[in-house]
Design a protein around this motif. Structure first.
Motif, PDB file in Angstrom:
ATOM      1  N   ILE A 196     -15.985 -96.637   6.248  1.00 30.75           N
ATOM      2  CA  ILE A 196     -15.213 -97.705   5.600  1.00 30.75           C
ATOM      3  C   ILE A 196     -15.643 -99.068   6.132  1.00 30.75           C
ATOM      4  CG2 ILE A 196     -12.899 -98.679   5.295  1.00 30.75           C
ATOM      5  CD1 ILE A 196     -11.832 -95.782   5.480  1.00 30.75           C
ATOM      6  N   GLY A 197     -16.008 -99.952   5.213  1.00 33.35           N
ATOM      7  CA  GLY A 197     -16.446-101.291   5.575  1.00 33.35           C
ATOM      8  C   GLY A 197     -17.923-101.413   5.839  1.00 33.35           C
ATOM      9  N   LYS A 198     -18.616-100.285   5.935  1.00 34.98           N
ATOM     10  CA  LYS A 198     -20.056-100.312   6.206  1.00 34.98           C
ATOM     11  C   LYS A 198     -20.903-100.030   4.968  1.00 34.98           C
ATOM     12  CE  LYS A 198     -19.666 -98.982  11.075  1.00 34.98           C
ATOM     13  NZ  LYS A 198     -18.209 -98.899  11.152  1.00 34.98           N
ATOM     14  N   VAL A 199     -20.298 -99.377   3.952  1.00 36.21           N
ATOM     15  CA  VAL A 199     -21.024 -99.012   2.733  1.00 36.21           C
ATOM     16  C   VAL A 199     -20.002 -98.823   1.618  1.00 36.21           C
ATOM     17  CG1 VAL A 199     -20.952 -96.536   3.277  1.00 36.21           C
ATOM     18  CG2 VAL A 199     -22.778 -97.420   1.812  1.00 36.21           C
ATOM     19  N   PRO A 200     -20.330 -99.182   0.377  1.00 40.30           N
ATOM     20  CA  PRO A 200     -19.391 -98.949  -0.731  1.00 40.30           C
ATOM     21  C   PRO A 200     -19.061 -97.464  -0.886  1.00 40.30           C
ATOM     22  CG  PRO A 200     -21.069-100.520  -1.391  1.00 40.30           C
ATOM     23  CD  PRO A 200     -21.497 -99.970  -0.055  1.00 40.30           C
ATOM     24  N   HIS A 239     -10.577 -88.510  -2.527  1.00 43.46           N
ATOM     25  CA  HIS A 239      -9.512 -89.507  -2.619  1.00 43.46           C
ATOM     26  C   HIS A 239      -8.485 -89.286  -1.514  1.00 43.46           C
ATOM     27  CE1 HIS A 239      -5.907 -91.371  -4.600  1.00 43.46           C
ATOM     28  NE2 HIS A 239      -5.328 -90.200  -4.405  1.00 43.46           N
ATOM     29  N   GLN A 240      -8.096 -88.044  -1.286  1.00 42.18           N
ATOM     30  CA  GLN A 240      -7.102 -87.722  -0.267  1.00 42.18           C
ATOM     31  C   GLN A 240      -7.651 -87.971   1.137  1.00 42.18           C
ATOM     32  OE1 GLN A 240      -6.266 -83.647  -1.274  1.00 42.18           O
ATOM     33  NE2 GLN A 240      -5.678 -84.191  -3.355  1.00 42.18           N
ATOM     34  N   LEU A 241      -8.909 -87.593   1.379  1.00 38.44           N
ATOM     35  CA  LEU A 241      -9.522 -87.808   2.688  1.00 38.44           C
ATOM     36  C   LEU A 241      -9.650 -89.298   2.997  1.00 38.44           C
ATOM     37  CD1 LEU A 241     -12.283 -85.054   2.509  1.00 38.44           C
ATOM     38  CD2 LEU A 241     -10.274 -85.043   4.000  1.00 38.44           C
ATOM     39  N   PHE A 242      -9.971 -90.085   1.977  1.00 46.89           N
ATOM     40  CA  PHE A 242     -10.063 -91.532   2.138  1.00 46.89           C
ATOM     41  C   PHE A 242      -8.705 -92.103   2.548  1.00 46.89           C
ATOM     42  CE2 PHE A 242      -9.667 -95.780   0.107  1.00 46.89           C
ATOM     43  CZ  PHE A 242     -10.644 -96.457   0.827  1.00 46.89           C
ATOM     44  N   ALA A 243      -7.648 -91.641   1.887  1.00 42.28           N
ATOM     45  CA  ALA A 243      -6.301 -92.111   2.221  1.00 42.28           C
ATOM     46  C   ALA A 243      -5.949 -91.762   3.667  1.00 42.28           C
ATOM     47  CB  ALA A 243      -5.285 -91.508   1.256  1.00 42.28           C
ATOM     48  N   LEU A 244      -6.236 -90.533   4.091  1.00 44.17           N
ATOM     49  CA  LEU A 244      -5.963 -90.126   5.466  1.00 44.17           C
ATOM     50  C   LEU A 244      -6.768 -90.969   6.459  1.00 44.17           C
ATOM     51  CD1 LEU A 244      -5.955 -86.225   5.096  1.00 44.17           C
ATOM     52  CD2 LEU A 244      -3.965 -87.686   5.495  1.00 44.17           C
ATOM     53  N   ALA A 245      -8.018 -91.252   6.113  1.00 38.34           N
ATOM     54  CA  ALA A 245      -8.870 -92.052   6.997  1.00 38.34           C
ATOM     55  C   ALA A 245      -8.335 -93.466   7.177  1.00 38.34           C
ATOM     56  CB  ALA A 245     -10.294 -92.095   6.452  1.00 38.34           C
ATOM     57  N   CYS A 246      -7.606 -93.964   6.181  1.00 36.92           N
ATOM     58  CA  CYS A 246      -7.033 -95.318   6.251  1.00 36.92           C
ATOM     59  C   CYS A 246      -5.658 -95.326   6.907  1.00 36.92           C
ATOM     60  CB  CYS A 246      -6.954 -95.919   4.853  1.00 36.92           C
ATOM     61  SG  CYS A 246      -8.567 -96.291   4.123  1.00 36.92           S
ATOM     62  N   GLY A 247      -5.140 -94.156   7.280  1.00 35.70           N
ATOM     63  CA  GLY A 247      -3.862 -94.076   7.954  1.00 35.70           C
ATOM     64  C   GLY A 247      -2.697 -93.652   7.090  1.00 35.70           C
ATOM     65  N   GLY A 262      -3.982-101.119   4.215  1.00 32.52           N
ATOM     66  CA  GLY A 262      -5.007-101.869   3.498  1.00 32.52           C
ATOM     67  C   GLY A 262      -5.315-101.290   2.136  1.00 32.52           C
ATOM     68  N   LEU A 263      -4.506-100.326   1.693  1.00 35.52           N
ATOM     69  CA  LEU A 263      -4.729 -99.682   0.400  1.00 35.52           C
ATOM     70  C   LEU A 263      -3.697-100.145  -0.616  1.00 35.52           C
ATOM     71  CD1 LEU A 263      -5.411 -96.007   1.546  1.00 35.52           C
ATOM     72  CD2 LEU A 263      -7.084 -97.777   0.982  1.00 35.52           C
ATOM     73  N   HIS A 299      -9.244-100.306  -1.725  1.00 41.05           N
ATOM     74  CA  HIS A 299      -9.053-101.011  -0.455  1.00 41.05           C
ATOM     75  C   HIS A 299      -9.022-102.504  -0.738  1.00 41.05           C
ATOM     76  CE1 HIS A 299      -9.297-101.998   3.776  1.00 41.05           C
ATOM     77  NE2 HIS A 299      -9.187-100.704   4.057  1.00 41.05           N
ATOM     78  N   THR A 300      -8.097-103.198  -0.108  1.00 40.22           N
ATOM     79  CA  THR A 300      -7.928-104.629  -0.384  1.00 40.22           C
ATOM     80  C   THR A 300      -8.949-105.486   0.340  1.00 40.22           C
ATOM     81  OG1 THR A 300      -6.298-104.761   1.407  1.00 40.22           O
ATOM     82  CG2 THR A 300      -5.460-104.377  -0.834  1.00 40.22           C
ATOM     83  N   GLN A 301      -9.670-104.926   1.300  1.00 34.06           N
ATOM     84  CA  GLN A 301     -10.618-105.707   2.090  1.00 34.06           C
ATOM     85  C   GLN A 301     -12.064-105.266   1.912  1.00 34.06           C
ATOM     86  OE1 GLN A 301      -9.635-105.792   6.254  1.00 34.06           O
ATOM     87  NE2 GLN A 301     -11.393-107.081   6.828  1.00 34.06           N
ATOM     88  N   TYR A 302     -12.272-103.965   1.720  1.00 39.38           N
ATOM     89  CA  TYR A 302     -13.626-103.421   1.679  1.00 39.38           C
ATOM     90  C   TYR A 302     -13.953-102.848   0.294  1.00 39.38           C
ATOM     91  CZ  TYR A 302     -12.939-103.657   6.718  1.00 39.38           C
ATOM     92  OH  TYR A 302     -12.666-104.085   7.991  1.00 39.38           O
TER      93      TYR A 302
END
Length: 366
Positions: free
Chosen positions: A237-241, A249-257, A302-303, A320-323
């Motif tokens: 997250i933040g290093k590559v689109p 989708h679920q793993l991304f949400a977990l990774a963001c907290g 941030g989601l 994501h609101t930042q990346y």
């Protein structure tokens, strides 16, 4: 050949067996698609499950070599109202019965699938068994109640080694948590060079390939069972689109907290309405999942929610609101299903273009 379909609550359905004669145990789910049974049976997201088709006639156009979503079917069994014995389609090479026999998967027909579906909707997902007519029901029920929950589903369906699909366009790394072939088809159709990586790849492994973007694929099971993948996504997250689909989708949400939860009976079928809350536009989507993102857990992550299911209000899209990263719970590759959401692949590539332009502008001014 008469067989029984037994649920863990003691319910017994009697019907006619087809496919393999072996007994099979698994989580019983239902799917509402009217076509696409071959794609459903070969979708890795159905790993460990006995699939009930609500459409009454299954197998009428046979099985062909082109519509596989993976090289092997991962379902544990098939439950239908009526199984067509004589398919009619110019592409057909096998009947459904022949296909299931070849793959060692049992099926049962003549079941009141409406009654079974209503039971699952009322009481939630149940474990069940397709077995012989003369088995002892009580012993089967006891075994069903003692079945452990699947915890290694992704490991069973992910590629074991990295491989690549050549193309002159953007370099996309696809993390295979149980990816459908149609995702690869959509990327290569857009001239992408695609490197497919196993689920246990690290963020460092992925970033060393210098991809233009990373896709997190669909897959089976509980996202919280794939702890290493959550850490990997955190490192991206933040290093590559990023673009995530279903389990991705679920793993991304977990990774963001954020948090996820198990749905009562899941979303499976090709007719689920989803609304983009930014535009008000509604699309019909193809879905196959038993877990969802908990919207109440998104505060401080941030989601933002971008799309929502109209049937039950659950989260269907995040950004994501930042990346540069967005995800959807449904399947934009839609095989089987409608093509309403297919442009999301173009949206992903456009996001990559925008990210690269911003990086170039930043480099010029610093």
């Amino acid at each position: 050949m008469k067989r029984q379909f037994i649920l863990e609550d003691g319910t017994v359905f009697k019907g006619k067996g087809f496919g393999s004669v072996k007994a099979s145990f698994g989580e019983v789910v239902f799917t509402t698609g009217m076509t696409g049974y071959q794609e459903t049976l070969t979708d890795p997201s159905f790993y460990g499950q006995i699939v009930t088709f609500t459409y009454p006639l299954i197998g009428n156009y046979g099985i062909n070599w082109n519509d596989y979503e993976s090289s092997l079917p991962f379902v544990r069994g098939v439950v239908v109202k009526e199984a067509a014995e004589f398919p009619s389609n110019w592409r057909s090479t096998l009947s459904l019965d022949e296909f299931l026999k070849e793959k060692g998967i049992p099926g049962i027909a003549g079941i009141d699938t409406r009654k079974l579906t209503r039971k699952i909707r009322a009481y939630g997902t149940l474990r069940g068994a397709i077995c012989a007519e003369d088995v002892d029901t009580e012993s089967v029920v006891a075994r069903l109640k003692g079945l452990p929950a699947l915890s290694d589903a992704v490991a069973q369906v992910s590629t074991k080694t990295r491989y690549e699909m050549k193309g002159p366009g953007k370099h996309i790394v696809l993390i295979d948590f149980g990816a459908k072939k149609s995702i690869l088809t959509e990327l290569t159709k857009r001239n992408c060079r695609v490197t497919v990586m196993p689920y246990h790849a690290t963020a460092a492994d992925i970033l060393s390939l210098q991809p233009d973007g990373v896709m997190l694929s669909n897959g089976p099971g509980n996202p919280k069972d794939v702890k290493g993948a959550v850490q990997m996504v955190k490192g991206l997250i933040g290093k590559v689109p990023l673009f995530g689909i279903c389990l991705g989708h679920q793993l991304f949400a977990l990774a963001c907290g954020a948090d996820t939860f198990k749905l009562k009976f899941g979303h499976r079928g090709a007719n689920h309405p989803v609304q983009d809350i930014r535009t008000g536009k509604t699309v019909i989507t193809s879905q196959n999942h038993g877990y969802a993102v908990d919207e109440k857990s998104l505060a401080g992550t941030g989601l933002m929610v971008t799309e929502r299911a109209l049937n039950d209000g659950t989260v269907e899209g995040l950004a994501h609101t930042q990346y540069p990263a967005f995800t959807v719970q449904y399947h934009p590759e839609a095989s089987p299903g409608p093509h309403d959401s297919n442009p999301l692949f173009d949206q992903f590539l456009n996001m990559i273009d925008q990210h690269q332009k911003e990086d170039q502008q930043y480099a010029k001014t610093h």
